[in-house]
Design a protein around this motif. Structure first.
Motif, PDB file in Angstrom:
ATOM      1  N   GLU A 377      19.463 -32.069 -31.455  1.00  0.00           N
ATOM      2  CA  GLU A 377      19.002 -32.446 -32.797  1.00  0.00           C
ATOM      3  C   GLU A 377      18.931 -33.962 -32.930  1.00  0.00           C
ATOM      4  OE1 GLU A 377      17.800 -32.574 -36.794  1.00  0.00           O
ATOM      5  OE2 GLU A 377      17.571 -31.084 -35.195  1.00  0.00           O
ATOM      6  N   ARG A 378      19.898 -34.655 -32.366  1.00  0.00           N
ATOM      7  CA  ARG A 378      19.867 -36.121 -32.414  1.00  0.00           C
ATOM      8  C   ARG A 378      18.702 -36.666 -31.591  1.00  0.00           C
ATOM      9  NH1 ARG A 378      26.095 -35.605 -31.826  1.00  0.00           N
ATOM     10  NH2 ARG A 378      26.850 -36.180 -33.912  1.00  0.00           N
ATOM     11  N   LEU A 379      18.395 -36.025 -30.481  1.00  0.00           N
ATOM     12  CA  LEU A 379      17.252 -36.462 -29.676  1.00  0.00           C
ATOM     13  C   LEU A 379      15.949 -36.250 -30.440  1.00  0.00           C
ATOM     14  CD1 LEU A 379      16.190 -37.595 -27.028  1.00  0.00           C
ATOM     15  CD2 LEU A 379      16.179 -35.261 -26.101  1.00  0.00           C
ATOM     16  N   HIS A 380      15.848 -35.129 -31.170  1.00  0.00           N
ATOM     17  CA  HIS A 380      14.668 -34.922 -32.019  1.00  0.00           C
ATOM     18  C   HIS A 380      14.495 -36.100 -32.984  1.00  0.00           C
ATOM     19  CE1 HIS A 380      14.163 -31.017 -30.423  1.00  0.00           C
ATOM     20  NE2 HIS A 380      14.866 -30.313 -31.277  1.00  0.00           N
ATOM     21  N   ILE A 381      15.588 -36.490 -33.623  1.00  0.00           N
ATOM     22  CA  ILE A 381      15.534 -37.560 -34.624  1.00  0.00           C
ATOM     23  C   ILE A 381      15.164 -38.893 -33.975  1.00  0.00           C
ATOM     24  CG2 ILE A 381      16.985 -38.962 -36.154  1.00  0.00           C
ATOM     25  CD1 ILE A 381      18.411 -36.360 -36.956  1.00  0.00           C
ATOM     26  N   LEU A 382      15.840 -39.230 -32.877  1.00  0.00           N
ATOM     27  CA  LEU A 382      15.584 -40.518 -32.220  1.00  0.00           C
ATOM     28  C   LEU A 382      14.147 -40.593 -31.713  1.00  0.00           C
ATOM     29  CD1 LEU A 382      16.549 -43.232 -31.108  1.00  0.00           C
ATOM     30  CD2 LEU A 382      17.364 -42.025 -29.070  1.00  0.00           C
ATOM     31  N   THR A 383      13.660 -39.519 -31.111  1.00  0.00           N
ATOM     32  CA  THR A 383      12.311 -39.530 -30.559  1.00  0.00           C
ATOM     33  C   THR A 383      11.268 -39.697 -31.657  1.00  0.00           C
ATOM     34  OG1 THR A 383      13.036 -38.108 -28.736  1.00  0.00           O
ATOM     35  CG2 THR A 383      10.685 -38.252 -29.136  1.00  0.00           C
TER      36      THR A 383
END
Length: 482
Positions: A377-383
């Motif tokens: 979920e954090r990778l979704h946000i950062l990307t």
């Protein structure tokens, strides 16, 4: 900002609460002064919620403990050497500190602790005028010896004494100044800003843990960009987060690229926006996301290369950046879970951009999920936050592509339980099928079956057994490397 009358009314209501009124009456009955101080008083004027109840008194730590024991559920005296006693009253945490009149040697942040006798003197030794307010109890009298209310109304951060004396006493206050600009939306007065610029080197006497704590609080504020800009303007960033000034890369007339520093601040702001709009992380703010957004491009200065045709490249800045992020966060004494999560996000933040170059197979999507693990979920946000192009068509195309990727992840998750990708056979089953005992061969076999699972999805125990035996037989036929 509330009016003074509204703030005083709110403070009156706070003072009338059962916990505070009971505490005030007990101290008054014993002949001691008591005042609510600092943040709770300031926040009444800012119409912000009150989280901590901090008090100050002329009573000594022993006297404080003796007074609060009969009326509290628990007490602790870990801060006794600095005059602070903590307690829990009706589920609320309170801290009560004896008036202080400390002196500093200018070499370390540790003061010679001296207890004082005056509320006004105690307030004048605090960090900023907006935090040097007190509500004397039980009389409910506002005490403001340094013009804190005027500064609150003006939105200004100013020290009660000269900033040179204040920051000389405690250099950590310079980081707190940056943090309060981020939390409260205030600006530094010119004397304070000038003093920080001239005294930034003194931050080196502050422990790495305390610096890391202040950076965390700054990043979790409503507007961390403002605080980071204060760190940059004062020179503090060069000392506590030197990778951030390093993002201000030089350009020339032939090679052009985005301003990496400004891009980073925009990514941070956009990540906070996605945190809130997606609503899947801590509503108070996610430190790992914000650290990753701040540090995601710190590998660029070390990998910058000027290519022919006016192109600037940063090959492998994701991998280099992950190593640098680990190094910096370790230096600031962050915990290992946070360090590893941030480094993983920095390492993976470019992975998605290959998705737009050609359709990923289901195997590639599974590996994306596997590699992100608990940070998906954090990778979704950062990307998503890393898209800062002003080209609307390009931004929309990237957004639609990521929507598609998330939809495919959701579809595979529903069919295959992708968030917990495991081989179709576990370690015990592998040992029985191969007739081996625990050892390196079991790990090799497990990894082989995991690759099969990632490539083809669930294949079932029967097919997994067939493939495992074929792999085992082929492995036995390969002679060992001399």
């Amino acid at each position: 900002m509330q009016s003074v009358a509204a703030a005083l009314e709110r403070l009156g209501d706070l003072a009338a609460s059962p916990t505070i009124s009971r505490l005030a009456n007990v101290f008054a009955g014993a002949g001691h002064e008591l005042a609510l101080v600092g943040g709770p008083v300031r926040d009444a004027f800012l119409n912000r919620p009150t989280h901590d109840l901090d008090f100050t008194t002329d009573a000594t730590p022993d006297q404080i403990l003796r007074l609060v024991k009969p009326i509290s559920d628990a007490q602790w005296d870990i801060g006794r050497a600095f005059g602070t006693i903590g307690a829990v009253m009706d589920g609320e945490t309170v801290e009560i500190t004896t008036y202080r009149a400390d002196s500093y040697d200018g070499e370390t942040r540790k003061p010679d602790v001296v207890f004082g006798t005056s509320l006004e003197d105690d307030l004048l030794r605090r960090d900023f005028t907006v935090n040097s307010l007190a509500l004397r109890l039980p009389a409910v009298t506002l005490i403001d010896p340094s013009g804190g209310i005027d500064d609150l109304l003006a939105g200004v951060l100013r020290t009660p004494s000269t900033p040179e004396v204040s920051f000389g006493d405690d250099p950590l206050r310079m980081l707190r100044a940056a943090r309060f600009t981020a939390q409260l939306g205030f600006r530094l007065d010119s004397d304070t800003a000038n003093a920080m610029d001239g005294m930034s080197e003194s931050i080196r006497i502050i422990s790495a843990e305390r610096v890391g704590e202040e950076i965390s609080k700054l990043l979790l504020a409503d507007n961390p960009r403002a605080g980071i800009e204060v760190l940059m303007q004062s020179g503090l960033a060069q000392i506590v987060l030197p990778e951030i000034p390093g993002l201000q890369l030089e350009t020339d007339e032939h090679h052009h690229h985005k301003d990496v520093y400004q891009h980073t601040l925009t990514v941070l702001e956009q990540a906070i926006g996605y945190e809130k709009s997606r609503g899947r992380l801590d509503p108070a703010g996610d430190l790992i996301v914000r650290l990753a957004a701040l540090l995601h491009d710190i590998g660029k200065p070390a990998t910058r290369k000027l290519e022919p045709g006016g192109v600037v490249s940063f090959y492998h800045h994701d991998v280099v950046g992950a190593k640098l992020a680990k190094k910096r966060l370790r230096a600031l004494r962050f915990d290992n879970d946070t360090i590893n999560a941030v480094a993983r996000l920095v390492e993976l933040h470019l992975r998605f951009f290959g998705y737009t170059e050609g359709a990923w197979t289901d195997s590639a999507v599974r590996r994306y999920v596997r590699d992100a693990g608990s940070q998906l979920e954090r990778l979704h946000i950062l990307t998503r936050a890393d898209v800062t192009t002003r080209n609307r068509r390009k931004a929309d195309a990237l957004g639609f592509a990521y929507d598609d990727l998330e939809a495919r992840i959701a579809g595979l998750a529903e069919r295959e339980e992708i968030d917990a990708v495991r081989p179709d056979l576990d370690g015990e089953q592998i040992m029985v099928i191969l007739g081996v005992t625990p050892g390196p061969e079991v790990g090799e076999a497990y990894r082989y079956l995991l690759e099969q699972r990632l490539d083809d999805g669930p294949i079932g125990a029967e097919e997994a057994t067939r493939r495992l035996l074929a792999w085992w037989a082929a492995r036995a036929e390969v002679p060992p490397t001399p």
